[in-house]
Design a protein around this motif. Sequence first.
Motif, short mmCIF file in Angstrom:
data_model
loop_
_atom_site.label_atom_id
_atom_site.label_comp_id
_atom_site.label_asym_id
_atom_site.label_seq_id
_atom_site.Cartn_x
_atom_site.Cartn_y
_atom_site.Cartn_z
N ALA A 57 79.68 -92.72 21.67
CA ALA A 57 80.64 -93.65 22.25
C ALA A 57 82.07 -93.14 22.06
CB ALA A 57 80.48 -95.03 21.63
N ARG A 58 82.37 -92.58 20.89
CA ARG A 58 83.71 -92.03 20.65
C ARG A 58 83.98 -90.84 21.58
NH1 ARG A 58 82.40 -92.79 15.11
NH2 ARG A 58 81.98 -90.55 14.89
N ALA A 59 82.97 -89.99 21.76
CA ALA A 59 83.13 -88.85 22.66
C ALA A 59 83.36 -89.31 24.09
CB ALA A 59 81.90 -87.94 22.58
N LEU A 71 86.58 -88.45 26.45
CA LEU A 71 86.44 -87.77 27.73
C LEU A 71 86.88 -88.63 28.90
CD1 LEU A 71 83.07 -85.87 27.24
CD2 LEU A 71 85.37 -84.90 27.35
N GLU A 72 86.85 -89.94 28.71
CA GLU A 72 87.36 -90.81 29.76
C GLU A 72 88.83 -90.51 30.04
OE1 GLU A 72 87.79 -95.61 30.73
OE2 GLU A 72 86.64 -94.91 29.01
N ARG A 73 89.56 -90.18 28.98
CA ARG A 73 90.98 -89.86 29.11
C ARG A 73 91.23 -88.38 29.39
NH1 ARG A 73 90.90 -92.75 24.30
NH2 ARG A 73 91.51 -90.86 23.14
N LEU A 82 77.82 -87.48 28.86
CA LEU A 82 78.98 -88.01 28.17
C LEU A 82 79.91 -88.81 29.07
CD1 LEU A 82 79.79 -84.91 25.94
CD2 LEU A 82 78.91 -87.13 25.18
N GLY A 83 79.53 -89.00 30.32
CA GLY A 83 80.29 -89.90 31.18
C GLY A 83 81.50 -89.31 31.87
N VAL A 84 81.59 -87.99 31.96
CA VAL A 84 82.69 -87.37 32.71
C VAL A 84 82.58 -87.77 34.19
CG1 VAL A 84 83.60 -85.15 33.52
CG2 VAL A 84 82.96 -85.45 31.12
#
Length: 211
Positions: free
Chosen positions: A114-116, A120-122, A149-151
């Motif tokens: 979740a932190r990663a 990566l969202e930013r 990781l949601g990129v």
Amino acid sequence: MIGPRARLAILVVALLAGFAAFWGFDVVTKEDVRGWVDAFGPFAPVAYVPISALLGLLLVPGPVLAGVSGLLFGTAVGTIVTLSASVLSAVCALLVARHVGREGAVDLGGERLARAERLLERHGFGAVVLQRLLPAVPDAPMNYAFGVLGVAVWQIALGTAIGAAPRAFSYTAIGASLDDPSSPAAIAGVVVLVLVSFVGAEIARRIYVAR
């Protein structure tokens, strides 16, 4: 119904099987690829883009695919083909990982993942560019990792187009010059490859030190 962890495991096994099929059992050889592409005649460069992207999805190393592109189409056209295939393969791998393996990874990763994701969202675009510049970090597995990781799609597409461009030129130029390793194109390819590796490693070092 297959659970998220099982889907993640199936994805990993399928990727390893594809990699082994190309390298260990010669199910698909470089000569096969050349034969497929040559059949398209003047449209061969266009045809090679999805073929290369598909092989990239199976974890065939990018330098090999870029070298074949250079061998088939020369440095100029081959570089465009290589970069187009890299972007297409990256986006497809991200989407596959997102829809097949992401839930399982979230179950296993917990707060660390979740932190990663929040990071990566930013900074997903910058992370993709940096990874493409780093030496000895293969793109194909990272494409799947970025998906887990949601990129965002735009981040990996634009990041690949920018970050992978120097290496796309280098490996394509080297592949196009296999019969003349001392040619200007081959020398330029090696020089750019060395410079990009140094720049990528230096950026990564500074980021690590600044943490």
